[in-house]
Design an enzyme around this catalytic site. Structure first.
Site, PDB file in Angstrom:
ATOM      1  N   ARG A   1      -2.322  -5.344  -8.857  1.00 15.24           N
ATOM      2  CA  ARG A   1      -1.147  -6.169  -8.425  1.00 15.24           C
ATOM      3  C   ARG A   1      -1.108  -7.514  -9.679  1.00 15.24           C
ATOM      4  O   ARG A   1       0.080  -7.809  -9.662  1.00 15.24           O
ATOM      5  CB  ARG A   1      -1.453  -7.159  -7.073  1.00 15.24           C
ATOM      6  CG  ARG A   1      -1.089  -5.835  -6.059  1.00 15.24           C
ATOM      7  CD  ARG A   1      -1.816  -6.318  -4.614  1.00 15.24           C
ATOM      8  NE  ARG A   1      -3.294  -6.566  -4.785  1.00 15.24           N
ATOM      9  CZ  ARG A   1      -3.933  -7.191  -3.622  1.00 15.24           C
ATOM     10  NH1 ARG A   1      -3.543  -7.710  -2.868  1.00 15.24           N
ATOM     11  NH2 ARG A   1      -5.293  -7.355  -4.360  1.00 15.24           N
TER      12      ARG A   1
ATOM     13  N   HIS B   1       0.808  -1.204  -0.171  1.00 11.76           N
ATOM     14  CA  HIS B   1       0.152   0.041  -0.028  1.00 11.76           C
ATOM     15  C   HIS B   1       0.676   1.214   0.068  1.00 11.76           C
ATOM     16  O   HIS B   1       0.622   2.332  -0.746  1.00 11.76           O
ATOM     17  CB  HIS B   1      -0.841   0.008   1.313  1.00 11.76           C
ATOM     18  CG  HIS B   1      -2.018  -1.155   1.228  1.00 11.76           C
ATOM     19  ND1 HIS B   1      -2.046  -1.754   2.557  1.00 11.76           N
ATOM     20  CD2 HIS B   1      -2.844  -1.350   0.420  1.00 11.76           C
ATOM     21  CE1 HIS B   1      -3.037  -2.735   2.245  1.00 11.76           C
ATOM     22  NE2 HIS B   1      -3.689  -2.451   0.968  1.00 11.76           N
TER      23      HIS B   1
ATOM     24  N   SER C   1      -3.353  -7.760   2.736  1.00 16.41           N
ATOM     25  CA  SER C   1      -3.506  -7.682   4.398  1.00 16.41           C
ATOM     26  C   SER C   1      -3.639  -9.109   5.176  1.00 16.41           C
ATOM     27  O   SER C   1      -3.140  -9.307   6.401  1.00 16.41           O
ATOM     28  CB  SER C   1      -4.464  -6.487   4.785  1.00 16.41           C
ATOM     29  OG  SER C   1      -4.263  -5.363   4.316  1.00 16.41           O
TER      30      SER C   1
ATOM     31  N   LYS D   1     -16.051  -6.823   6.049  1.00 18.28           N
ATOM     32  CA  LYS D   1     -14.776  -7.401   6.614  1.00 18.28           C
ATOM     33  C   LYS D   1     -14.959  -7.282   8.145  1.00 18.28           C
ATOM     34  O   LYS D   1     -15.008  -6.317   8.690  1.00 18.28           O
ATOM     35  CB  LYS D   1     -13.589  -6.615   6.036  1.00 18.28           C
ATOM     36  CG  LYS D   1     -13.518  -7.034   4.695  1.00 18.28           C
ATOM     37  CD  LYS D   1     -12.068  -6.569   3.910  1.00 18.28           C
ATOM     38  CE  LYS D   1     -11.740  -7.151   2.666  1.00 18.28           C
ATOM     39  NZ  LYS D   1     -10.616  -6.528   1.866  1.00 18.28           N
TER      40      LYS D   1
HETATM   41  N1  COA Z   1      -0.550  -4.018  -1.463  1.00 17.66           N
HETATM   42  C1  COA Z   1      -0.888  -4.938  -0.477  1.00 17.66           C
HETATM   43  N2  COA Z   1      -2.194  -5.147  -0.490  1.00 17.66           N
HETATM   44  C2  COA Z   1      -3.004  -4.703  -1.281  1.00 17.66           C
HETATM   45  C3  COA Z   1      -2.690  -3.889  -2.270  1.00 17.66           C
HETATM   46  C4  COA Z   1      -1.422  -3.172  -2.286  1.00 17.66           C
HETATM   47  N3  COA Z   1      -0.942  -2.387  -3.181  1.00 17.66           N
HETATM   48  N4  COA Z   1      -3.866  -3.253  -2.815  1.00 17.66           N
HETATM   49  C5  COA Z   1      -4.760  -4.060  -2.354  1.00 17.66           C
HETATM   50  N5  COA Z   1      -4.391  -5.088  -1.460  1.00 17.66           N
HETATM   51  C6  COA Z   1      -5.004  -5.793  -0.692  1.00 17.66           C
HETATM   52  C7  COA Z   1      -5.889  -5.372   0.464  1.00 17.66           C
HETATM   53  O1  COA Z   1      -5.011  -5.282   1.742  1.00 17.66           O
HETATM   54  C8  COA Z   1      -6.855  -6.320   0.624  1.00 17.66           C
HETATM   55  O2  COA Z   1      -6.439  -7.444   1.394  1.00 17.66           O
HETATM   56  P1  COA Z   1      -7.361  -8.292   2.403  1.00 17.66           P
HETATM   57  O3  COA Z   1      -8.827  -8.560   1.437  1.00 17.66           O
HETATM   58  O4  COA Z   1      -6.661  -9.594   2.554  1.00 17.66           O
HETATM   59  O5  COA Z   1      -7.694  -7.582   3.593  1.00 17.66           O
HETATM   60  C9  COA Z   1      -7.283  -6.920  -0.659  1.00 17.66           C
HETATM   61  O6  COA Z   1      -5.923  -6.670  -1.451  1.00 17.66           O
HETATM   62  C10 COA Z   1      -8.273  -6.321  -1.293  1.00 17.66           C
HETATM   63  O7  COA Z   1      -8.198  -4.977  -1.440  1.00 17.66           O
HETATM   64  P2  COA Z   1      -9.116  -3.956  -1.839  1.00 17.66           P
HETATM   65  O8  COA Z   1     -10.104  -4.395  -3.019  1.00 17.66           O
HETATM   66  O9  COA Z   1      -8.651  -2.538  -2.000  1.00 17.66           O
HETATM   67  O10 COA Z   1     -10.460  -4.023  -0.946  1.00 17.66           O
HETATM   68  P3  COA Z   1     -10.241  -3.411   0.398  1.00 17.66           P
HETATM   69  O11 COA Z   1     -11.200  -4.062   1.443  1.00 17.66           O
HETATM   70  O12 COA Z   1      -9.181  -2.869   0.943  1.00 17.66           O
HETATM   71  O13 COA Z   1     -11.386  -2.066  -0.011  1.00 17.66           O
HETATM   72  C11 COA Z   1     -13.039  -0.616  -1.026  1.00 17.66           C
HETATM   73  C12 COA Z   1     -12.351  -2.070  -0.757  1.00 17.66           C
HETATM   74  C13 COA Z   1     -13.188  -0.031   0.378  1.00 17.66           C
HETATM   75  C14 COA Z   1     -12.463   0.174  -1.844  1.00 17.66           C
HETATM   76  C15 COA Z   1     -14.595  -0.778  -1.610  1.00 17.66           C
HETATM   77  O14 COA Z   1     -15.123  -1.972  -0.891  1.00 17.66           O
HETATM   78  C16 COA Z   1     -15.384   0.180  -1.872  1.00 17.66           C
HETATM   79  O15 COA Z   1     -15.201   0.988  -2.638  1.00 17.66           O
HETATM   80  N6  COA Z   1     -16.282   0.355  -0.786  1.00 17.66           N
HETATM   81  C17 COA Z   1     -17.146   1.443  -0.937  1.00 17.66           C
HETATM   82  C18 COA Z   1     -18.703   0.998  -1.291  1.00 17.66           C
HETATM   83  C19 COA Z   1     -18.855   1.382  -2.629  1.00 17.66           C
HETATM   84  O16 COA Z   1     -18.665   2.344  -3.107  1.00 17.66           O
HETATM   85  N7  COA Z   1     -19.341   0.507  -3.600  1.00 17.66           N
HETATM   86  C20 COA Z   1     -19.553   0.754  -4.857  1.00 17.66           C
HETATM   87  C21 COA Z   1     -18.153   0.430  -5.509  1.00 17.66           C
HETATM   88  S1  COA Z   1     -18.329  -0.291  -7.168  1.00 17.66           S
END
Ligand code: COA
Length: 187
Positions: free
Chosen positions: A90, A17, A128, A41
């Protein structure tokens, strides 16, 4: 002069991140890391812990700010007067989900642009949950997360296991305990 938000759960923030974030900080006037109050989550770290850790790890990036959000990403984008959503890409497996999310966000707010940044090679397999799992099973995560996160994980989940020690039996015949003379009977 474009502002961006970087949304995610960050449970916890990893070097992957931070890699994305430091690149974004060079590209945009201001980057707001927005920590999702993600009801889907079950997080290990509370919202305030996640915010504190991200703040600790981004002190060196003056145009990066940290806050939380609940609800739609596009509403959060408007709240900060930003136009761009930063996401890390990624691997190919991320693509389908990201593609859907970018298109849906665009549909919800036509002014929303999503910019994808690719992390450095060594972070492409990080997420994560894998960090939480390694730490919970006693492995070292020092290569993958900042010191502050590692310390917090250790505090929450316990110290890493000490390396397994094999017991080597002493060479030669084992010495038997010295026989003690029987006590003389009292007459
Ligand atoms: N390095 C390391 N890990 C990474 C990463 C990076 N560069 N990018 C993503 N990840 C990991 C995250 O840590 C996460 O790990 P986990 O699932 O093991 O906890 C995983 O990849 C998924 O990441 P991500 O897709 O970013 O999910 P998130 O839970 O971190 O965030 C939101 C998702 C919050 C962006 C999304 O749910 C959202 O937009 N929510 C708001 C509701 C909304 O607007 N909905 C309509 C959108 S279409």
């Amino acid at each position: 002069m474009v502002k961006a938000i970087y949304p995610g759960t960050f449970d916890p923030i990893t070097n992957g991140h931070l890699d994305i974030l430091s690149r974004a900080a060079l590209l945009f006037e201001e980057v707001q890391v927005v920590v999702a109050v993600n009801v889907r989550k079950n997080t290990l770290f509370s919202l305030s812990e996640r915010l504190e850790l991200i703040r600790d790890c981004t002190l060196h990036l003056p145009n990066v700010h940290v806050s939380s959000f609940e609800g739609l990403t596009v509403d959060c984008l408007r709240r900060f007067g930003a136009e761009v959503v930063i996401r890390g890409l990624r691997a190919v497996s991320d693509f389908e989900y990201e593609f859907q999310m970018a298109l849906m966000n665009k549909k919800l707010d036509p002014g929303c642009e999503t910019v994808y940044l690719m992390p450095s090679e060594q972070y492409t397999y990080l997420n994560s949950s894998v960090i939480r799992e390694i730490a919970a099973l006693g492995g070292s995560v020092s290569e993958f997360v900042p010191h502050a996160v590692e310390a917090k994980l250790r505090k929450k989940l316990g110290a890493p296991h000490a390396p397994i020690q094999t017991v080597v039996p002493p060479k030669g015949r084992a010495k038997l305990p010295k026989k003690t003379k029987p006590r003389a009977k009292k007459s």
